[in-house]
Write a protein that holds these residues in place. Structure first.
Motif, PDB file in Angstrom:
ATOM      1  N   VAL A 191       1.041  -0.897   0.117  1.00  0.00           N
ATOM      2  CA  VAL A 191       0.211   0.492   0.221  1.00  0.00           C
ATOM      3  C   VAL A 191       0.940   1.627   0.106  1.00  0.00           C
ATOM      4  CG1 VAL A 191      -2.114   0.980   1.376  1.00  0.00           C
ATOM      5  CG2 VAL A 191      -1.660  -1.691   0.825  1.00  0.00           C
ATOM      6  N   VAL A 192       0.432   2.413  -1.304  1.00  0.00           N
ATOM      7  CA  VAL A 192       1.328   3.647  -0.813  1.00  0.00           C
ATOM      8  C   VAL A 192       0.130   4.725  -0.781  1.00  0.00           C
ATOM      9  CG1 VAL A 192       0.925   3.498  -3.257  1.00  0.00           C
ATOM     10  CG2 VAL A 192       3.112   4.508  -2.077  1.00  0.00           C
ATOM     11  N   LEU A 193       0.678   5.401  -0.163  1.00  0.00           N
ATOM     12  CA  LEU A 193       0.217   6.462   0.256  1.00  0.00           C
ATOM     13  C   LEU A 193       0.060   8.344  -0.532  1.00  0.00           C
ATOM     14  CD1 LEU A 193      -0.341   5.006   2.773  1.00  0.00           C
ATOM     15  CD2 LEU A 193      -0.587   6.738   3.987  1.00  0.00           C
ATOM     16  N   ASN A 194      -1.206   8.445  -1.366  1.00  0.00           N
ATOM     17  CA  ASN A 194      -1.531   9.409  -1.248  1.00  0.00           C
ATOM     18  C   ASN A 194      -2.091  10.253  -0.925  1.00  0.00           C
ATOM     19  OD1 ASN A 194      -0.757  12.194  -3.643  1.00  0.00           O
ATOM     20  ND2 ASN A 194      -3.107  11.380  -4.338  1.00  0.00           N
ATOM     21  N   THR A 195      -1.379  11.347  -0.123  1.00  0.00           N
ATOM     22  CA  THR A 195      -1.986  12.854   1.394  1.00  0.00           C
ATOM     23  C   THR A 195      -2.657  13.767   0.925  1.00  0.00           C
ATOM     24  OG1 THR A 195       0.865  13.422   1.079  1.00  0.00           O
ATOM     25  CG2 THR A 195      -0.369  11.340   2.904  1.00  0.00           C
ATOM     26  N   GLY A 196      -2.428  13.884  -0.527  1.00  0.00           N
ATOM     27  CA  GLY A 196      -2.609  15.540  -0.640  1.00  0.00           C
ATOM     28  C   GLY A 196      -3.178  15.217  -2.209  1.00  0.00           C
ATOM     29  N   ASP A 197      -3.997  16.209  -3.144  1.00  0.00           N
ATOM     30  CA  ASP A 197      -4.744  16.830  -4.066  1.00  0.00           C
ATOM     31  C   ASP A 197      -3.296  17.849  -5.448  1.00  0.00           C
ATOM     32  OD1 ASP A 197      -6.212  17.288  -7.005  1.00  0.00           O
ATOM     33  OD2 ASP A 197      -7.446  17.286  -5.662  1.00  0.00           O
ATOM     34  N   GLY A 198      -3.007  17.501  -6.363  1.00  0.00           N
ATOM     35  CA  GLY A 198      -1.911  17.686  -7.276  1.00  0.00           C
ATOM     36  C   GLY A 198      -2.150  19.055  -7.848  1.00  0.00           C
ATOM     37  N   LEU A 199      -3.475  19.469  -7.359  1.00  0.00           N
ATOM     38  CA  LEU A 199      -4.037  20.785  -8.332  1.00  0.00           C
ATOM     39  C   LEU A 199      -3.652  21.511  -6.753  1.00  0.00           C
ATOM     40  CD1 LEU A 199      -8.073  20.104  -8.904  1.00  0.00           C
ATOM     41  CD2 LEU A 199      -5.627  20.965 -10.014  1.00  0.00           C
ATOM     42  N   LYS A 200      -2.988  21.658  -6.394  1.00  0.00           N
ATOM     43  CA  LYS A 200      -2.137  22.185  -4.563  1.00  0.00           C
ATOM     44  C   LYS A 200      -0.825  22.504  -4.864  1.00  0.00           C
ATOM     45  CE  LYS A 200      -5.141  20.669  -0.869  1.00  0.00           C
ATOM     46  NZ  LYS A 200      -4.702  20.735   0.888  1.00  0.00           N
ATOM     47  N   THR A 201      -0.690  21.807  -6.318  1.00  0.00           N
ATOM     48  CA  THR A 201       0.961  21.852  -6.663  1.00  0.00           C
ATOM     49  C   THR A 201       1.356  22.307  -7.836  1.00  0.00           C
ATOM     50  OG1 THR A 201       1.229  19.666  -6.172  1.00  0.00           O
ATOM     51  CG2 THR A 201       2.135  21.008  -4.035  1.00  0.00           C
ATOM     52  N   LEU A 202       0.492  22.668  -8.878  1.00  0.00           N
ATOM     53  CA  LEU A 202       0.306  23.071 -10.564  1.00  0.00           C
ATOM     54  C   LEU A 202       1.974  23.469 -10.561  1.00  0.00           C
ATOM     55  CD1 LEU A 202      -2.786  24.245 -11.100  1.00  0.00           C
ATOM     56  CD2 LEU A 202      -1.819  21.689 -11.220  1.00  0.00           C
ATOM     57  N   ASP A 203       2.445  24.251  -9.546  1.00  0.00           N
ATOM     58  CA  ASP A 203       3.755  24.352 -10.504  1.00  0.00           C
ATOM     59  C   ASP A 203       5.169  23.468 -10.873  1.00  0.00           C
ATOM     60  OD1 ASP A 203       2.864  27.068 -10.190  1.00  0.00           O
ATOM     61  OD2 ASP A 203       4.130  28.303  -8.622  1.00  0.00           O
ATOM     62  N   ALA A 204       4.504  21.955 -10.072  1.00  0.00           N
ATOM     63  CA  ALA A 204       5.780  20.739 -10.000  1.00  0.00           C
ATOM     64  C   ALA A 204       5.704  20.275 -11.598  1.00  0.00           C
ATOM     65  CB  ALA A 204       5.737  20.368  -8.920  1.00  0.00           C
ATOM     66  N   VAL A 205       4.564  20.403 -11.760  1.00  0.00           N
ATOM     67  CA  VAL A 205       4.937  20.188 -12.716  1.00  0.00           C
ATOM     68  C   VAL A 205       4.248  20.815 -13.940  1.00  0.00           C
ATOM     69  CG1 VAL A 205       3.741  17.814 -11.752  1.00  0.00           C
ATOM     70  CG2 VAL A 205       2.396  19.662 -12.573  1.00  0.00           C
ATOM     71  N   ALA A 206       3.833  21.855 -14.156  1.00  0.00           N
ATOM     72  CA  ALA A 206       3.186  23.245 -14.885  1.00  0.00           C
ATOM     73  C   ALA A 206       4.280  23.023 -15.819  1.00  0.00           C
ATOM     74  CB  ALA A 206       2.699  24.489 -14.861  1.00  0.00           C
ATOM     75  N   PRO A 207       5.751  23.450 -15.712  1.00  0.00           N
ATOM     76  CA  PRO A 207       6.539  23.268 -16.912  1.00  0.00           C
ATOM     77  C   PRO A 207       7.128  22.756 -17.971  1.00  0.00           C
ATOM     78  CG  PRO A 207       7.453  24.019 -14.334  1.00  0.00           C
ATOM     79  CD  PRO A 207       6.493  23.840 -14.187  1.00  0.00           C
ATOM     80  N   THR A 208       6.359  20.975 -17.685  1.00  0.00           N
ATOM     81  CA  THR A 208       6.727  20.296 -18.044  1.00  0.00           C
ATOM     82  C   THR A 208       5.637  19.366 -18.611  1.00  0.00           C
ATOM     83  OG1 THR A 208       7.500  18.258 -16.513  1.00  0.00           O
ATOM     84  CG2 THR A 208       9.276  19.903 -17.843  1.00  0.00           C
TER      85      THR A 208
END
Length: 431
Positions: free
Chosen positions: A394-411
Motif C-alpha cells: 500500500v502506498v499513500l497519496n496524502t494530497g491533491d495535485g491541484l495544490k502543487t501545479l507549479d511542480a509539473v506545469a513547466p513540463t
C-alpha cells in the motif's frame, strides 16, 4: 455491544470531559502519565505525550459490526478515538473513508506482482489527509473550551484548520512560511480566518508558535499541532484502520508513507498494533517504509548512516508539504522502520515530478508533490531491492495535485495546438 475495558494507564480518567476510551496522556520516553489536557510535553523528561486508552475488548466480531454500521467517515472508529460517542452529531467536516485504489496498471509498470493499492486521501474535504488530524484536534479544543484554532503549517494543515474552524464556528489564525505554493495560500485564506505568513521556513514558523503559546495572546488558543498534538496525531491512526478494513480486515505486507514531522508514520503503526491487540486483524509481520525528498531528508540520512539521532537540515525541495528540517518524530520513525524490517529512502525533485506523472498516467490519480515523493520512493525501493515486489503493498497519496501545479506545469501541457480542422489533426500526426 457489551464492552469490557482494560486499564492500560494506571491513571484515573478526568470525568469532567468526555474523551471516549481515552483516559490519560502518556510520555513516550519515560512512561509518565498525566490527566487529559491541552499539553504536549512531559514535565518529568520533556518527552512527547500521546493518548493512552482503555480500549474495548471482548468479541472482535461485535466490534467489527459496530464499526461497519457506522458512518462513512472517521467517526465509524469513534470507539477507538479520543472523542465523545456523540461526535457524529457535532458540526465537523467528517473526513475519511477515502478510496483504496487497486493500482494494477502502476503495479505492472513497476514490476510489482503481489498487489498494489493507493490509499488516496486527496478525496478529503480540503483534499489532504490533514482533515483527519484536525477533526480530532477540533473535538479536543471543543471539549477544553478553547476559542481559537491555530497551527504552524506547510500548507495543507492551514487549509484544513481554516475549513474545520469555519464549519465549527471557531475563530482561526494560522501561520505559514511566506513562500508557500500559491494554491495552498489561497485555499488556506478562502475560509475567512486569519492567515499570517512568517519570514522563514517551517521550523521558524513552528518556533514562533511555541513562543506564542506561552504568551497571554495565546490563551484559549488550540494549536492543533502543538498543545493539541497528542489528540491531533491520533487522526492518522484512521488511515491504518481504513486500509485494513478496506482490505477485508487484514494487514498489508508493506506500506510506504511520506515523512514530514514523522507523526503520520508513527501513528499508522500505532493503529495497526491496536487492531492486532483488539483481534480485529490477524497478526502477521508487516514492513513500514518512509519516504522523503532528497532536499529535506534528515530521517533518510540517519537511517542510511545507522544513526539513532536525526540531524536537522535546511529544506530545499519542491515538496514543501514535507519540508520539515527538524522532524519531531524522526527518531521514532527510525525505530519503526528498523523494527518492522522496512527502510527510509529519498528521491530528487526530478524523480518526484516523474512519479507524479507516472501515477497520473497509470491510475488517473493526480498527486501533490508529497505523493510524488512517496511513489518515487516506492519505485526506488523496488529498483534497489529494499521492497519485495511479490508482497502486497500500500502506498499513500496524502494530497491533491491541484495544490502543487507549479511542480509539473513547466513540463506538462497540450500535446499539440492545431487549427480547428480534421486535416490539421491529421497533419499533427494525432489520427
Amino acid at each position: 455491544m457489551a464492552v469490557q475495558t482494560i486499564d492500560t494507564t494506571g491513571t484515573t480518567p478526568d470525568t469532567r470531559a468526555d474523551f471516549g476510551p481515552a483516559v490519560a496522556l502518556s510520555c513516550r520516553e519515560c512512561g509518565e502519565r498525566v490527566p487529559l489536557g491541552p499539553v504536549f510535553a512531559c514535565q518529568e523528561c520533556f518527552g512527547p505525550l500521546e493518548v493512552a486508552y482503555d480500549l474495548p475488548t471482548g468479541d472482535p466480531e461485535a466490534l467489527r459490526q459496530q464499526i461497519e454500521s457506522g458512518p462513512a467517515n472517521i467517526w465509524r472508529y469513534a470507539p477507538l478515538l479520543p472523542v465523545p460517542a456523540d461526535v457524529v452529531d457535532k458540526p465537523n467536516l467528517n473526513p475519511g473513508w477515502t478510496k483504496l485504489v487497486k493500482a494494477d496498471n502502476l503495479a505492472r509498470e513497476l514490476g510489482l506482482t503481489g498487489g498494489l493499492y493507493v490509499k488516496d486521501d486527496s478525496g478529503n474535504p480540503t483534499h489532504s489527509f490533514k482533515d483527519r488530524v484536525v477533526a480530532i484536534a477540533l473535538e479536543a479544543a471543543r471539549t477544553f473550551g478553547l476559542t481559537t484554532l491555530s497551527c504552524s503549517s506547510t500548507g495543507n494543515l492551514a487549509g484544513a484548520v481554516g475549513a474545520a474552524a469555519a464549519r465549527a464556528g471557531f475563530r482561526s489564525c494560522v501561520f505559514i512560511p511566506h513562500d508557500l505554493e500559491a494554491g495552498k495560500v489561497v485555499m488556506a485564506a478562502v475560509y475567512g480566518g486569519e492567515l499570517v505568513g512568517i519570514e522563514g521556513n517551517y521550523d521558524d514558523v513552528n518556533r514562533f508558535c511555541s513562543e506564542l503559546i506561552g504568551d497571554p495572546i495565546g490563551e484559549d488558543w488550540g494549536f492543533v499541532n502543538v498543545n493539541l498534538r497528542p489528540y491531533y496525531g491520533e487522526g492518522s491512526k484512521t488511515l491504518a484502520y481504513e486500509i485494513c478494513e478496506q482490505l477485508g480486515w487484514r494487514l498489508p505486507d508493506q506500506i510506504v508513507i511520506p515523512i514530514a514531522s514523522g507523526s503520520q508514520l508513527t501513528k499508522i503503526d500505532k493503529g495497526l498494533q491496536e487492531l492486532i491487540k483488539l483481534g480485529l486483524v490477524e497478526e502477521k509481520p508487516y514492513k513500514i517504509y518512509g519516504a522523503q525528498a532528497e532536499g529535506c531528508s534528515p530521517v533518510s540520512a540517519a537511517f542510511k548512516a545507522g544513526h539513532d539521532v536525526v540531524r536537522p537540515v535546511k529544506p530545499d525541495t519542491i515538496a514543501k508539504s514535507l519540508a520539515i528540517g527538524n522532524p519531531a518524530d524522526g527518531p521514532y520513525v527510525l525505530d519503526i522502520a528498523r523494527r518492522t524490517g522496512g527502510a527510509v529512502e529519498d528521491v530528487t525533485d526530478e524523480e518526484c515530478v516523474a512519479a507524479i506523472k507516472l501515477l497520473a498516467r497509470t491510475e488517473g490519480i493526480f498527486a501533490e508533490t508529497a505523493g510524488g515523493v512517496t511513489v518515487g520512493v516506492l519505485k526506488k525501493l523496488i529498483e534497489t531491492g529494499q521492497l519485495d515486489p511479490a508482497l502486497e503493498t500500500v502506498v499513500l497519496n496524502t494530497g491533491d495535485g491541484l495544490k502543487t501545479l507549479d511542480a509539473v506545469a513547466p513540463t506538462t501541457g497540450p500535446t499539440a495546438v492545431i487549427r480547428p480542422t480534421v486535416a490539421a489533426f491529421r497533419e499533427a500526426g494525432l489520427a
